[in-house]
Design an enzyme around this catalytic site. Structure first.
Site: not given
Ligand SMILES: [Zn+2]
Length: 196
Positions: A84-86, A125, A153, A155
């Site tokens: 995930c890019e965050h 996603q 996820h 995260c």
């Molecule tokens: Zn994330």
């Protein structure tokens, strides 16, 4: 690309930054167990983001076959792992892809390859789902494309933001899949667990 032998430029610099990060996290990067960790992480991250060096459109363009078949083609249960890019923490799951050919088909393994390329980048996603759909549309020009992705996820799960077992589902469709009946046919086919 062989992940064991081919790495991109900037590997040493990446490793030195990871050494710095270990210190900032409160570790001693010079203790024995961590000596090779910065380079290992740098290599792993280059592998996990290798999709930046690959062209998914090209993969499909090189494997187009003229064919009159015009029923739904489904590739389901394509395992993928992405970041995930965050948070740069993994999300992973299964991608299901369907398209209705309009004169051209592609190799089934190439569809999995497209998923592999887009997942080996920093992603959300939703965008990954869209990129896979667009890539197939722009190269095969089919009568319709539908992509469904089901993912967990880490995260969310590791930080306790969501229930441990929640699964996020995204879908993108076009053309013939605008008809609810056609989407339903695809959904039925991906969720019936016949074993071959
Ligand atoms: Zn994330």
């Amino acid at each position: 690309m062989n992940p064991e032998t081919e790495y991109r430029e900037g590997l040493d610099e990446l490793a030195s930054h990871y050494k710095e990060i270990l210190s900032l996290l409160g570790e001693d990067p010079d203790r024995e167990g961590l000596l090779k960790t910065p380079m290992r992480v740098a290599k792993a991250m280059q592998v996990l983001t290798r999709g930046y060096t690959m062209d998914a459109h090209q993969v499909l363009r090189q494997a187009l076959f003229k064919e009159d078949y015009s029923q739904m083609v489904i590739v389901k249960d394509i395992d993928f792992f992405s970041l995930c890019e965050h948070h740069m923490i993994p999300f992973y799951g299964k991608a299901h892809v369907a398209y209705i050919p309009n004169g051209y088909i592609t190799g089934l393994s190439k569809i999995a390859r497209v998923v592999d390329i887009f997942s080996h980048r920093l992603q959300v996603q939703e965008r990954m789902t869209l990129q896979i759909r667009q890539c197939i549309e722009e190269t095969l020009h089919p009568l319709g494309v539908m992509v469904v992705i089901e993912a967990r996820h880490m995260c969310m799960q590791m930080r306790g933001v969501e229930k441990q077992n929640s699964i996020t589902t995204t879908s993108e469709f076009s053309g013939a899949f605008n008809q609810a009946k056609t989407r339903q046919e695809f959904m039925n086919l991906i969720h019936n667990n016949t074993t071959i």
